[in-house]
Design a protein around this motif. Sequence first.
Motif, PDB file in Angstrom:
ATOM      1  N   LEU A  27       0.782  -1.085   0.184  1.00  0.00           N
ATOM      2  CA  LEU A  27       0.068   0.233   0.142  1.00  0.00           C
ATOM      3  C   LEU A  27       1.002   1.241   0.015  1.00  0.00           C
ATOM      4  N   GLN A  28       1.828   1.254   0.792  1.00  0.00           N
ATOM      5  CA  GLN A  28       2.775   2.340   0.999  1.00  0.00           C
ATOM      6  C   GLN A  28       3.458   2.676  -0.504  1.00  0.00           C
ATOM      7  N   GLN A  29       3.818   1.591  -1.123  1.00  0.00           N
ATOM      8  CA  GLN A  29       4.677   1.811  -2.406  1.00  0.00           C
ATOM      9  C   GLN A  29       3.499   2.325  -3.551  1.00  0.00           C
ATOM     10  N   SER A  30       2.517   1.964  -3.314  1.00  0.00           N
ATOM     11  CA  SER A  30       1.232   2.746  -4.429  1.00  0.00           C
ATOM     12  C   SER A  30       1.074   3.868  -4.104  1.00  0.00           C
ATOM     13  N   GLY A  31       1.180   4.239  -2.847  1.00  0.00           N
ATOM     14  CA  GLY A  31       0.703   5.639  -2.304  1.00  0.00           C
ATOM     15  C   GLY A  31       2.042   6.496  -2.703  1.00  0.00           C
ATOM     16  N   ILE A  32       3.385   5.985  -2.543  1.00  0.00           N
ATOM     17  CA  ILE A  32       4.511   6.815  -3.126  1.00  0.00           C
ATOM     18  C   ILE A  32       4.245   7.232  -4.467  1.00  0.00           C
ATOM     19  N   GLN A  33       4.108   6.065  -5.461  1.00  0.00           N
ATOM     20  CA  GLN A  33       3.873   6.290  -6.729  1.00  0.00           C
ATOM     21  C   GLN A  33       2.937   7.159  -7.047  1.00  0.00           C
ATOM     22  N   ASN A  34       1.582   7.349  -6.326  1.00  0.00           N
ATOM     23  CA  ASN A  34       0.406   8.143  -6.700  1.00  0.00           C
ATOM     24  C   ASN A  34       1.146   9.669  -6.168  1.00  0.00           C
ATOM     25  N   SER A  35       1.687   9.778  -5.197  1.00  0.00           N
ATOM     26  CA  SER A  35       2.174  11.085  -4.664  1.00  0.00           C
ATOM     27  C   SER A  35       3.177  11.744  -5.730  1.00  0.00           C
ATOM     28  N   ALA A  36       4.157  10.886  -6.302  1.00  0.00           N
ATOM     29  CA  ALA A  36       5.086  11.174  -7.121  1.00  0.00           C
ATOM     30  C   ALA A  36       4.629  11.669  -8.474  1.00  0.00           C
ATOM     31  N   VAL A  37       3.429  10.812  -9.011  1.00  0.00           N
ATOM     32  CA  VAL A  37       2.647  11.317 -10.215  1.00  0.00           C
ATOM     33  C   VAL A  37       2.153  12.745 -10.112  1.00  0.00           C
ATOM     34  N   HIS A  38       1.430  12.990  -8.896  1.00  0.00           N
ATOM     35  CA  HIS A  38       1.061  14.286  -8.615  1.00  0.00           C
ATOM     36  C   HIS A  38       2.093  15.534  -8.492  1.00  0.00           C
ATOM     37  N   ILE A  39       3.077  15.195  -7.880  1.00  0.00           N
ATOM     38  CA  ILE A  39       4.372  16.119  -7.787  1.00  0.00           C
ATOM     39  C   ILE A  39       4.564  16.292  -9.227  1.00  0.00           C
ATOM     40  N   ASN A  40       4.749  15.449 -10.018  1.00  0.00           N
ATOM     41  CA  ASN A  40       5.348  15.694 -11.389  1.00  0.00           C
ATOM     42  C   ASN A  40       4.453  16.574 -12.224  1.00  0.00           C
ATOM     43  N   ALA A  41       3.036  16.277 -11.886  1.00  0.00           N
ATOM     44  CA  ALA A  41       2.169  17.239 -12.722  1.00  0.00           C
ATOM     45  C   ALA A  41       2.258  18.364 -12.193  1.00  0.00           C
ATOM     46  N   LEU A  42       2.508  18.688 -10.752  1.00  0.00           N
ATOM     47  CA  LEU A  42       2.507  19.995 -10.119  1.00  0.00           C
ATOM     48  C   LEU A  42       3.550  20.750 -10.771  1.00  0.00           C
ATOM     49  N   ARG A  43       4.869  20.103 -10.810  1.00  0.00           N
ATOM     50  CA  ARG A  43       5.908  20.817 -11.210  1.00  0.00           C
ATOM     51  C   ARG A  43       5.918  21.287 -12.918  1.00  0.00           C
ATOM     52  N   SER A  44       5.095  20.339 -13.774  1.00  0.00           N
ATOM     53  CA  SER A  44       4.929  20.763 -15.091  1.00  0.00           C
ATOM     54  C   SER A  44       3.888  21.971 -15.200  1.00  0.00           C
ATOM     55  N   THR A  45       2.912  21.943 -14.450  1.00  0.00           N
ATOM     56  CA  THR A  45       2.122  22.776 -14.604  1.00  0.00           C
ATOM     57  C   THR A  45       2.575  24.304 -14.176  1.00  0.00           C
ATOM     58  N   THR A  46       3.249  24.361 -12.996  1.00  0.00           N
ATOM     59  CA  THR A  46       3.796  25.470 -12.335  1.00  0.00           C
ATOM     60  C   THR A  46       4.870  25.984 -13.598  1.00  0.00           C
ATOM     61  N   THR A  47       5.731  24.989 -14.425  1.00  0.00           N
ATOM     62  CA  THR A  47       6.762  25.406 -15.316  1.00  0.00           C
ATOM     63  C   THR A  47       5.842  26.491 -16.285  1.00  0.00           C
ATOM     64  N   TRP A  48       4.758  25.658 -16.850  1.00  0.00           N
ATOM     65  CA  TRP A  48       3.812  26.260 -17.815  1.00  0.00           C
ATOM     66  C   TRP A  48       3.168  27.831 -17.462  1.00  0.00           C
TER      67      TRP A  48
END
Length: 512
Positions: free
Chosen positions: A177-198
């Motif tokens: 469960l933790q591994q899935s949660g970490i992957q989910n968090s990483a997806v949102h962090i990457n999306a946030l970084r991309s969005t803030t760059t744009w």
Amino acid sequence: MPCRKICGMGSVVNMIRFHYSFFKSVPVILAIGAVILFAIVLGALFFSQRAGDESTDAVAANRLNLRILRLLSSIQDAETGQRGFLLTGDERYLGPFTRSVSTLPSEMAAVSPLLAQLDLPQASIDQLKDLMAKKLSELQRTVDLQRAGDTAGALAVVKSNEGIRQMDEIRDIIGQLQQSGIQNSAVHINALRSTTTWLSTIIAISAALLVVLAGGAMKLIYDHTRQIEQAQNELSHINENLEATVAARTESLQRANSELQTYAYIVSHDLRAPLVNIMGFTEELDRASGVFRSYLSRMDANPADPDAKLAIEAVETDIPEALGFIRSSMRRMDNLINQILVMARAGNRELRRERIKLGDLVEEMLATLRHRLDDNDIAVDMADNLPDVQSDRLALQQIVGNLLDNAIKYMDREKAGRIGIRGWRHGMSVTLEISDNGRGIADGDRERIFELFRRSGRQDRPGDGVGLAHVRALTRRLGGDVRVQSTFGEGTTFQVTVAADLEKMKKEEAGA
């Protein structure tokens, strides 16, 4: 000679017509710029909303990871309390066990729907629930046997290794469960970084485009003004006997000047609206960046992790630098717009005549500046019985306000400040005199201070060089003028003369 003069007049007329046609196409250019800015604003709004959503989702994913860890911590606390009780028989060791037994079922029930949102198999979630229940049951059974005095029976249950097997399975499932949660968090962090760059890119482009449009507008105004001055200089050399032709050409120039004022006002108004929007989006980006920064701080991100390093650099360096550049550009842009508006409004507003008591008007302006007068210990000596005048109230308020503001602003801090105000009527005019004992003005600057964007002395006070030029323009519209007397280092006196009756002055000008 006459032919040359007539040909010179023809070139002037052709030049005026050319610039008049050119400026008729300016609204089209502004419309295109407005469409582009509108599209950029919509893009900024979209990415700002998306950044907020991704930030919220990333925080939620982190909180879910913490709740999963608390489940494992609670079952381990229960097992620790059980072992302490079995070894000592002391009920005090059962504190963690009792708390875990009372909170674990409700916590598991609250976390289960959130785990399902991570697309985890329902079978794994149900298996975790079942293992938690069995483990608590096994712990409760050993505690009950110990309380009944059957220590051997309790130890036999422990030695059966059933509890160890259950805990191992619980750890395995929670690890998944933790591994899935970490992957989910990483997806949102990457999306946030991309969005803030744009978003940063869009805002930077918007600020640059606004500066370009403002600079282009100022250059157009400047070029057109130079062409008008050139035309006026050529007209002064045309045959003086061609009065009718000169009058017609002068009227054409006046229309061009009026259109220039209207154009300057339109440009300033159209540029301010998208500037306000970009200011709002900049603050929204700053807020979103703060949320992300707080999130990274709580996550205790490892700088060695490339993704974490990029995220930290984005919120700690890249975004603040971009925001600083945008804000400084917007401040410069806002100053340019304000200066354009001052120039446009000075000669475009219709004057309204009303009876004004100069004493009351000056008192009103002093009241608005009272806190500055008190902060700087400046005494005001105003004469009684200032004359009445029939003029435009707003114009007089702006004249008096500018002169009093300058008197306060350029007061000498080394001595006690003093401002004197008096006035009198002479013939068809009224004069208001405002004097101070401030820095004074150098001889060579006494006329320069009335020029647009010109200032004198040390540039250690805020200002843009528009105030006194505005005062002179207003006093001349009110049928008078402004004069200055000053001794450098001792003080300055401004004398503002306006028509005592604005309506009568207009009728006399019309009759002339």
